[in-house]
Design a protein around this motif. Structure first.
Motif, short mmCIF file in Angstrom:
data_model
loop_
_atom_site.label_atom_id
_atom_site.label_comp_id
_atom_site.label_asym_id
_atom_site.label_seq_id
_atom_site.Cartn_x
_atom_site.Cartn_y
_atom_site.Cartn_z
N TYR A 24 0.84 -1.22 -0.14
CA TYR A 24 -0.23 -0.03 0.01
C TYR A 24 0.84 1.28 0.20
CZ TYR A 24 -2.83 3.53 2.13
OH TYR A 24 -3.84 4.69 2.36
N TRP A 25 1.92 1.32 0.99
CA TRP A 25 2.88 2.44 0.90
C TRP A 25 3.56 2.73 -0.58
CZ3 TRP A 25 4.21 6.35 4.04
CH2 TRP A 25 5.44 6.99 3.77
N ARG A 26 4.05 1.63 -1.25
CA ARG A 26 4.55 1.68 -2.43
C ARG A 26 3.64 2.31 -3.68
NH1 ARG A 26 7.31 -3.30 -0.74
NH2 ARG A 26 5.95 -4.40 -2.02
N LEU A 27 2.52 1.92 -3.35
CA LEU A 27 1.46 2.29 -4.39
C LEU A 27 0.96 3.80 -4.19
CD1 LEU A 27 -0.60 -1.06 -5.01
CD2 LEU A 27 1.27 0.05 -6.26
N THR A 28 0.58 4.15 -2.92
CA THR A 28 -0.07 5.24 -2.65
C THR A 28 0.87 6.47 -2.33
OG1 THR A 28 -0.83 4.63 -0.32
CG2 THR A 28 -1.96 4.16 -2.09
N LYS A 29 1.84 6.01 -1.67
CA LYS A 29 2.73 6.93 -0.91
C LYS A 29 2.02 8.02 -0.08
CE LYS A 29 6.77 6.30 -3.55
NZ LYS A 29 6.46 4.89 -3.92
N PRO A 30 1.44 7.62 1.01
CA PRO A 30 0.27 8.53 1.99
C PRO A 30 1.18 9.47 2.60
CG PRO A 30 0.68 6.33 2.90
CD PRO A 30 1.37 6.08 1.57
N GLY A 31 0.69 10.63 2.74
CA GLY A 31 1.22 11.62 3.60
C GLY A 31 1.43 11.41 5.11
N ARG A 32 0.99 12.30 5.82
CA ARG A 32 0.94 12.26 7.22
C ARG A 32 -0.06 11.07 7.74
NH1 ARG A 32 -0.84 16.91 11.47
NH2 ARG A 32 -0.63 15.77 13.30
#
Length: 91
Positions: free
Chosen positions: A54-62
């Motif tokens: 999920y992190w790799r695909l969306t690169k969420p902010g805070r």
């Protein structure tokens, strides 16, 4: 999936931030949960892998998980809002 896997409430999920995930201890820190208390929940290896993808695909902010209400104070009882919108004027 994250909310289900670790048993988060809606308000807890809305406040979940990336630094709350502690991969070295395999726990997630939940701040200001029910009763205003902080707690830790177990992070399974399967969920950690899903969160990494999920992190790799969306690169969420805070904030880790997207929500539609403004942060940091999401509604605590959606049922109250729903029932108030169904009231008949004059009753």
């Amino acid at each position: 999936m994250t909310t289900y896997a670790v048993g988060l409430r809606a308000t807890e999920a809305a406040r979940l931030q990336v630094p709350d995930i502690d991969t070295s201890r395999m726990v997630i820190r939940i701040e200001q949960g029910k009763g205003g208390k902080d707690r830790y929940v177990m992070l399974s290896p399967q969920l950690l892998e899903i969160l990494r993808v999920y992190w790799r695909l969306t690169k969420p902010g805070r904030w880790l998980l997207p929500v539609r209400w403004p942060r940091p104070d999401p509604p605590t009882d959606l049922g109250d809002r729903r029932s108030s919108s169904l009231r008949v004027p004059g009753r």
